[in-house]
Design a protein around this motif. Sequence first.
Motif, PDB file in Angstrom:
ATOM      1  N   CYS A 114     -19.420 -52.792 -55.915  1.00 18.23           N
ATOM      2  CA  CYS A 114     -17.991 -52.734 -56.241  1.00 18.23           C
ATOM      3  C   CYS A 114     -17.742 -53.185 -57.674  1.00 18.23           C
ATOM      4  CB  CYS A 114     -17.196 -53.624 -55.290  1.00 18.23           C
ATOM      5  SG  CYS A 114     -17.296 -53.157 -53.557  1.00 18.23           S
ATOM      6  N   GLN A 148     -12.177 -53.698 -58.299  1.00 18.87           N
ATOM      7  CA  GLN A 148     -11.991 -53.363 -56.898  1.00 18.87           C
ATOM      8  C   GLN A 148     -12.062 -54.583 -55.982  1.00 18.87           C
ATOM      9  OE1 GLN A 148     -15.380 -50.436 -57.083  1.00 18.87           O
ATOM     10  NE2 GLN A 148     -13.999 -49.185 -55.840  1.00 18.87           N
ATOM     11  N   ARG A 149     -12.700 -55.637 -56.444  1.00 19.74           N
ATOM     12  CA  ARG A 149     -13.106 -56.710 -55.536  1.00 19.74           C
ATOM     13  C   ARG A 149     -11.941 -57.476 -54.937  1.00 19.74           C
ATOM     14  NH1 ARG A 149     -18.032 -58.799 -59.496  1.00 19.74           N
ATOM     15  NH2 ARG A 149     -19.120 -56.799 -59.511  1.00 19.74           N
ATOM     16  N   ILE A 193     -10.211 -55.735 -52.002  1.00 20.76           N
ATOM     17  CA  ILE A 193     -11.119 -55.643 -50.858  1.00 20.76           C
ATOM     18  C   ILE A 193     -11.220 -56.989 -50.141  1.00 20.76           C
ATOM     19  CG2 ILE A 193     -13.526 -55.279 -50.186  1.00 20.76           C
ATOM     20  CD1 ILE A 193     -13.702 -53.259 -52.507  1.00 20.76           C
ATOM     21  N   GLY A 235     -11.586 -48.825 -52.179  1.00 20.53           N
ATOM     22  CA  GLY A 235     -12.825 -49.593 -52.026  1.00 20.53           C
ATOM     23  C   GLY A 235     -14.056 -48.720 -51.893  1.00 20.53           C
ATOM     24  N   TYR A 278     -18.426 -46.808 -48.773  1.00 21.84           N
ATOM     25  CA  TYR A 278     -17.715 -47.929 -49.386  1.00 21.84           C
ATOM     26  C   TYR A 278     -18.639 -48.689 -50.335  1.00 21.84           C
ATOM     27  CZ  TYR A 278     -14.007 -47.068 -46.056  1.00 21.84           C
ATOM     28  OH  TYR A 278     -12.995 -46.478 -45.340  1.00 21.84           O
ATOM     29  N   CYS A 279     -18.064 -49.226 -51.411  1.00 23.59           N
ATOM     30  CA  CYS A 279     -18.864 -50.008 -52.338  1.00 23.59           C
ATOM     31  C   CYS A 279     -19.228 -51.331 -51.670  1.00 23.59           C
ATOM     32  CB  CYS A 279     -18.111 -50.236 -53.647  1.00 23.59           C
ATOM     33  SG  CYS A 279     -16.579 -51.188 -53.499  1.00 23.59           S
TER      34      CYS A 279
END
Length: 283
Positions: free
Chosen positions: A15, A19-20, A23, A264, A281-282
């Motif tokens: 990710c 993005q983190r 998420i 995500g 998904y990452c």
Amino acid sequence: MCKADPDELSTINVCERSQRQSILEVADVVSSGAISAFSPCELHSFLGNRTLWLVGDSHTKNTFTALRCFMLDFWDHSQGECQASSIALLQQQLEKAALRGHIYNTPPRCLHLIGGGRICLVHSPMGTTLLNDDPYDPGTLQLLHSFFAAAHDIFYISFGRWHSNNCDGVDASYADALEALGGYLQDQRPTFPNVFFAAPLHDHTSCTNGAFNDSLGYCLPATEGGYPLEFGKTLQRAAHDILTVKYGVPLISSYQASLMLHDGHVLPRQTIAGRVDCLHYCR
């Protein structure tokens, strides 16, 4: 030859920093904050000298890769990442069984942890290939049960994406595979007690006229993708009704959380093909 190669620790599918936060916020909501507090020490203590077997499709493969990173401080570097069995014939038989129904060969492998525990991956995406009626040609799960796993080991099994997609719906083979799996686990419960099933996550790849459309370059929210959300709910209900209600197999369902994670997924610069991936998904 068994030791993990640091050069293989790729940043692919990891990710992005941007993005983190979102998420983690979703994960904290659905777990009531438990996910942020969960540590490698807890997992290591829980596993002890047992093996966690991850059996399933590419989502399961990504889970293995994430756990590989998560447990970095507990690797047994004297062994590293090895084949699932030191017996070449068994390793070959398991690899052959796991390859049924697809062409994406990821040889079965195990990461050894300090204290004797292991985390093992068996990339076997088709639920219909886990079991086989021919005793001379057993399925993936039958091989693991008979020759690889101990009774106290833990199994995380997941399949479904190869039996469905969010544009076409769910194939009847999904329910058939769940029924066969549930019946087998019920019959083998005394020596196969610690099994969990993970239902498929949502696929945010958009649909146009009933076919996947990945030309957008980004992933749309679940309500805007052009596919009936009923398909994903059908996957969840079938796993719950067949495995959990009928056969007592615990279900891990992150579907509701995945609906909120359209941002995500794996971004173009994180993929080998350089295209957005709204299925995986990452990590």
